[in-house]
Design a protein around this motif. Structure first.
Motif: not given
Ligand SMILES: [Zn+2]
Length: 287
Positions: A149-175
């Motif tokens: 259900g993602y309309l990736n054919n509609r993303f802009p041609e230049w779309f090249d985002p930075r992929g985020i990898d999360f670190l083991a640094e908790p924020v409250g209950p979020f690990p």
């Protein structure tokens, strides 16, 4: 910190998408078979005037959606599950201009997830750094992305985002988390459920947290009652995420801002806190 709610039109979905009915595959089927539409709900994006640069959270929807053929007819969700109303002047770009905040000056665009009503305004930000969780990016890509259900054919041609990898640094209950600003006051946390790679943006401001929740729930009440929506691919993850948000809001004064809650903009203006302690036991699933 100045924070703006930017409403880029409205959307209606099935009532059982907003609050899922039943478990497993039946929950999804109940959503598709539902004939009852919600009212027209806001499609919200957000702008945060941070001292390190202007931050936009989600980009709302595009007026292009009213053009015939914009949505893939072969996809059952777009054929039967979604209605949108977006005028060109309410897209995020023109609205930022009217606030005196040029889209060209936006340093970071943080995407909670890549569904069309969050990614439709991406074309306004060719000069910004765009951040998406790595899992979301993978899930949204390719043919399988379109099936999901993602309309990736509609993303802009230049779309090249930075992929985020999360670190083991908790924020409250979020690990895990990812800290965006040098000041450490803007953090991203994974909130899987509505999509596997969804993230939330947590901004510390003046003794409270502003929690940009994406589509973790459609209203604050549905978060507090732990109600999983009708389309989340992973019910267990969704339930755990809602429980974590509720725990977070119980520990930290939190303004909770889902993207389609008619009360989100007012809560932001008034800095009205989610009252997690005042609620009863978590949601019971009905069939
Ligand atoms: Zn969504």
């Amino acid at each position: 910190m100045k924070v703006h709610a930017i409403q880029t039109g409205t959307v209606a979905v099935k009532t059982r998408q907003r609050e899922g009915l039943g478990r497993g595959k039946r929950r999804l089927a109940n959503t598709f078979l539902d004939r009852q539409w919600t009212d027209r709900l806001p499609i919200l994006a957000w702008a945060i005037e941070h001292s390190e640069g202007l931050i936009v959270v989600d980009t709302g929807e595009t007026a292009g959606t009213s053009e015939p053929g914009y949505f893939p007819r072969w996809h059952p969700y777009f054929r039967t599950g979604l209605r949108e109303w977006v005028a060109p002047e309410v897209e995020v770009g023109p609205q930022l201009d009217r606030l005196g905040l040029s889209p060209r000056e936006v340093r970071w665009v943080v995407m909670t997830h890549l569904h069309t009503d969050h990614a439709g305004g991406l074309h306004h930000f060719p000069d910004s750094e765009i951040l998406v969780s790595r899992v979301e990016l993978d899930n949204a890509s390719g043919r399988m992305g379109r099936v999901r259900g993602y309309l990736n054919n509609r993303f802009p041609e230049w779309f090249d985002p930075r992929g985020i990898d999360f670190l083991a640094e908790p924020v409250g209950p979020f690990p895990e988390s990812f800290t965006l600003t040098a000041a450490g006051d803007v953090r991203l946390v994974p909130v899987p459920g509505h999509t596997a790679g969804q993230l939330a943006v947590v901004v510390e401001d003046g003794g409270c947290s502003i929690f940009f929740a994406g589509d973790s729930s459609y209203t604050e009440d549905l978060m507090l009652s732990g109600a999983v929506d009708g389309i989340a691919p992973d019910e267990v993850a969704a339930r755990r995420t809602l429980e974590r948000i509720r725990t977070y809001a119980g520990e930290t004064p939190t303004v909770y801002l889902p993207s389609h809650d008619p009360d989100s903009a007012t809560r932001l203006t008034q800095r009205r806190l989610a009252d997690a302690a005042a609620r009863g036991p978590a949601h019971e699933v009905r069939d």
